[in-house]
Write a protein that holds these residues in place. Structure first.
Motif: not given
Length: 393
Positions: A164-167, A284-301
């Motif tokens: 979730x985009x917490x900010x 599928x493989x689900x992990x927040x920092x994988x490039x394939x994860x739809x929310x990778x950018x938010x996770x890395x932020x």
């Protein structure tokens, strides 16, 4: 001063109190009550409790207070209240501030017991609940109203690892004077920035990474002092959900190695997720920092690392998932996470079993989904174990 220490030092030393004996390891004060020198002293303490003064173990305890001070220092919170379990923490954080007629907006992807509190308990007492897709910021914007009292979410959802985009959610909530309560278990206190991103209240099941060694139940609520020592403390001490001194001592010992354990677990989880992606037995493989994860950018932020948990979805559904689980030799089948031992879980038949099928489908909890909580074992040994179990499918 402790405020100038780095996190790993705080995990070892913050909040320490030593008795006249000068012990190295924190003391366990296994006592229900406390003695007063005079009747006047007892009266004074009930009027106002001073620093390091205690009345009854349900209200507070020296060992528990050490844990509360230490975890608050790590999280960057003004104060904390330790609870008997993670669900006691969630329940207390919500029930202490809500009343009949209030409105709550929550992410739909939640742990089953959290859903029960919202849908069954709070709704039964006249609290209006609106659920949204946590990843869709426009749904949050449409659902949060001027009369919304609380916004609730898991920063990373269990078990499909939506982020979730917490900010952004916090900004929308605060425009409407709503309290933002975040279950932050998957983010861990090591990689968390929830308060910095706008959360008002952070909740952990300390059973997970903080103990992290399969021993004790516990939870903690963190936030501003006026909330923790105001409505939350009043609710918790009168309803009896406080942490035991022994469990607090175990949590203190867990905090000493938390940073070392979680960083090792997160590194292994990243390596395993990358190695498994594209495997021919997996959808599928689900992990927040994988490039394939739809929310990778938010996770890395939001997080320093991708966490200690990944999920895989086997092509053969439940039969394939069960074959995989039963073929594992190192990873154990259980329903916990954040442990030193690697743990695998089949959410559809265990932790999320009671969800209606249409809700499981909506949340992505498929028959082939397996959650893998990565422990501190050797990374290559874990990967070899997972690969040989996939070969058995």
């Amino acid at each position: 001063m402790s405020k100038d220490w780095n996190a790993r030092t705080k995990m070892v030393h913050s909040g320490s109190r030593r008795s006249q004996y000068g012990e190295v390891s924190e003391s366990i004060f296994l006592t229900q009550g406390f003695v007063y020198d005079t009747a006047e002293a007892a009266e004074a303490r009930f009027i106002e409790t001073g620093e390091d003064e205690f009345i009854y173990a349900r209200y507070g305890n020296p060992t528990v207070r050490m844990f509360e001070d230490r975890i608050a220092a790590i999280e960057g919170a003004e104060d904390a209240f330790a609870t008997a379990s993670g669900m006691a923490a969630v329940n207390g954080a919500l029930m202490s501030v809500l009343k009949a007629g209030d409105h709550v907006v929550s992410a739909r992807a939640l742990f089953g017991s959290c859903l029960y509190i919202l849908e069954e308990i709070l709704a039964r007492f006249g609290v209006e609940i609106t659920f949204v897709d946590g990843a869709d910021i426009e749904q949050w914007r449409a659902a949060i109203r001027p009369d919304t009292a609380v916004v609730f979410l898991e920063s990373v959802s269990n078990p499909t690892l939506e982020v979730v985009d917490l900010k952004s959610v916090s900004e929308i909530a605060h425009e409407n004077d709503a309290l933002v309560v975040v279950d932050n278990v998957f983010a861990t206190p090591v990689f968390s920035r929830a308060l910095e991103l706008g959360a008002d209240v952070v909740v952990y099941s300390t059973t997970k990474h903080i103990d992290g060694q399969g021993r004790c139940l516990g939870g903690v609520v963190l936030g501003r002092e006026e909330f923790i020592r105001g409505p939350l403390e009043a609710y918790m001490k009168h309803t009896g959900g406080s942490m035991s001194p022994f469990n607090a001592w175990v949590m203190l010992k867990g905090l000493e190695t938390l940073d070392l354990r979680v960083r090792a677990q997160a590194a292994s989880a990243q390596a395993i997720a990358e190695a498994l992606e594209g495997h021919d037995k997996l959808k599928r493989v689900l992990f927040p920092f994988l490039a394939s994860h739809p929310h990778q950018a938010i996770a890395k932020a939001q997080f320093e690392k991708g966490g200690t948990v990944l999920s895989i979805d086997l092509k053969g559904g439940q039969e394939a998932a069960f074959t995989f689980l039963n073929a594992l030799e190192i990873c154990i089948i259980s329903n916990n996470l954040g442990d030193a031992k690697s743990i695998v879980t089949h959410p559809a038949t265990t932790t999320h079993q009671r969800l209606p099928e249409d809700q499981k489908e909506l949340l992505g909890i498929t028959p082939g989904l397996v959650r893998i909580s990565v422990g501190i074992e050797d990374t290559q040994d874990l990967l070899n174990d997972i690969l040989q179990a996939l070969d058995a499918v």
